[in-house]
Design a protein around this motif. Structure first.
Motif, PDB file in Angstrom:
ATOM      1  N   ALA A   1       0.839  -1.199   0.000  1.00  0.00           N
ATOM      2  CA  ALA A   1       0.000   0.000   0.000  1.00  0.00           C
ATOM      3  C   ALA A   1       0.875   1.251   0.000  1.00  0.00           C
ATOM      4  O   ALA A   1       0.582   2.208  -0.721  1.00  0.00           O
ATOM      5  CB  ALA A   1      -0.928  -0.009   1.221  1.00  0.00           C
ATOM      6  N   HIS A   2       1.966   1.249   0.776  1.00  0.00           N
ATOM      7  CA  HIS A   2       2.877   2.406   0.780  1.00  0.00           C
ATOM      8  C   HIS A   2       3.552   2.548  -0.571  1.00  0.00           C
ATOM      9  O   HIS A   2       3.711   3.659  -1.077  1.00  0.00           O
ATOM     10  CB  HIS A   2       3.935   2.267   1.891  1.00  0.00           C
ATOM     11  CG  HIS A   2       3.385   2.444   3.266  1.00  0.00           C
ATOM     12  ND1 HIS A   2       2.755   3.596   3.684  1.00  0.00           N
ATOM     13  CD2 HIS A   2       3.373   1.610   4.345  1.00  0.00           C
ATOM     14  CE1 HIS A   2       2.379   3.467   4.937  1.00  0.00           C
ATOM     15  NE2 HIS A   2       2.750   2.260   5.373  1.00  0.00           N
ATOM     16  N   MET A   3       3.944   1.390  -1.152  1.00  0.00           N
ATOM     17  CA  MET A   3       4.590   1.447  -2.470  1.00  0.00           C
ATOM     18  C   MET A   3       3.603   1.960  -3.504  1.00  0.00           C
ATOM     19  O   MET A   3       3.942   2.787  -4.352  1.00  0.00           O
ATOM     20  CB  MET A   3       5.115   0.065  -2.883  1.00  0.00           C
ATOM     21  CG  MET A   3       6.332  -0.370  -2.079  1.00  0.00           C
ATOM     22  SD  MET A   3       6.914  -2.055  -2.379  1.00  0.00           S
ATOM     23  CE  MET A   3       6.638  -2.354  -4.079  1.00  0.00           C
ATOM     24  N   ASP A   4       2.355   1.460  -3.430  1.00  0.00           N
ATOM     25  CA  ASP A   4       1.339   1.901  -4.372  1.00  0.00           C
ATOM     26  C   ASP A   4       1.070   3.400  -4.189  1.00  0.00           C
ATOM     27  O   ASP A   4       0.922   4.135  -5.172  1.00  0.00           O
ATOM     28  CB  ASP A   4       0.045   1.105  -4.198  1.00  0.00           C
ATOM     29  CG  ASP A   4       0.183  -0.339  -4.684  1.00  0.00           C
ATOM     30  OD1 ASP A   4       1.175  -0.638  -5.394  1.00  0.00           O
ATOM     31  OD2 ASP A   4      -0.689  -1.173  -4.338  1.00  0.00           O
ATOM     32  N   ALA A   5       1.022   3.854  -2.929  1.00  0.00           N
ATOM     33  CA  ALA A   5       0.800   5.282  -2.676  1.00  0.00           C
ATOM     34  C   ALA A   5       1.970   6.100  -3.221  1.00  0.00           C
ATOM     35  O   ALA A   5       1.761   7.153  -3.835  1.00  0.00           O
ATOM     36  CB  ALA A   5       0.616   5.532  -1.177  1.00  0.00           C
ATOM     37  N   ALA A   6       3.176   5.597  -3.026  1.00  0.00           N
ATOM     38  CA  ALA A   6       4.352   6.325  -3.545  1.00  0.00           C
ATOM     39  C   ALA A   6       4.339   6.339  -5.066  1.00  0.00           C
ATOM     40  O   ALA A   6       4.659   7.363  -5.695  1.00  0.00           O
ATOM     41  CB  ALA A   6       5.640   5.668  -3.020  1.00  0.00           C
ATOM     42  N   THR A   7       3.959   5.206  -5.649  1.00  0.00           N
ATOM     43  CA  THR A   7       3.890   5.135  -7.116  1.00  0.00           C
ATOM     44  C   THR A   7       2.810   6.083  -7.638  1.00  0.00           C
ATOM     45  O   THR A   7       3.019   6.801  -8.631  1.00  0.00           O
ATOM     46  CB  THR A   7       3.578   3.684  -7.560  1.00  0.00           C
ATOM     47  OG1 THR A   7       4.587   2.823  -7.057  1.00  0.00           O
ATOM     48  CG2 THR A   7       3.497   3.570  -9.068  1.00  0.00           C
TER      49      THR A   7
END
Length: 143
Positions: A114-120
């Motif tokens: 979720a953090h990676m998706d938010a960063a992406t």
């Protein structure tokens, strides 16, 4: 006189019947070994009584031993069932701990994604904003 003879005959008949009944009862008592026979001998001797007592004692002892054996066997089965139940509870507890650890690992992985998706998504929004700004004469899009 006739009445007296009749009464005497009835009395004799009654006495005879009572003697027969007493003889029958005495015979049963002799057979049981509780009275000596007409010749003065006992139908059952003390040795017979002792032998019977020993036989009954042996039967009681065997029954007692069988009961003890069955009781010990039942106790072993109970102990075995308790041990199996405790082992099953321990296995279930271990499986529960493993499931909780897997759940925690999956939660952590999902949070990271979720953090990676938010960063992406933030990066893509930034690129989109840059591209829109570049199309309006702003800074050129990154290469």
């Amino acid at each position: 006189l006739a009445a007296a003879e009749h009464a005497e005959a009835g009395h004799a008949s009654l006495v005879s019947a009572l003697r027969a009944e007493a003889a029958e009862l005495r015979g049963h008592l002799v057979d049981a070994g509780l009275l000596p026979g007409p010749d003065g001998t006992w139908k059952r001797s003390a040795a017979d009584d002792l032998s019977e007592l020993r036989r009954v004692h042996a039967e009681l002892l065997a029954a007692h031993q069988a009961l003890r054996s069955q009781s010990a066997e039942a106790a072993q089965l109970s102990d075995f069932a308790t041990l199996e139940r405790e082992e099953l509870v321990a296995q279930m507890h271990e499986e529960l701990l493993k499931a909780k650890a897997r759940e925690a690992a999956l939660r952590e992985e999902l949070q990271q994604r979720a953090h990676m998706d938010a960063a992406t998504i933030d990066a893509l929004r930034g690129q989109l904003a840059d591209a829109e700004a570049g199309g309006r004469g702003g800074a050129p899009p990154p290469a």
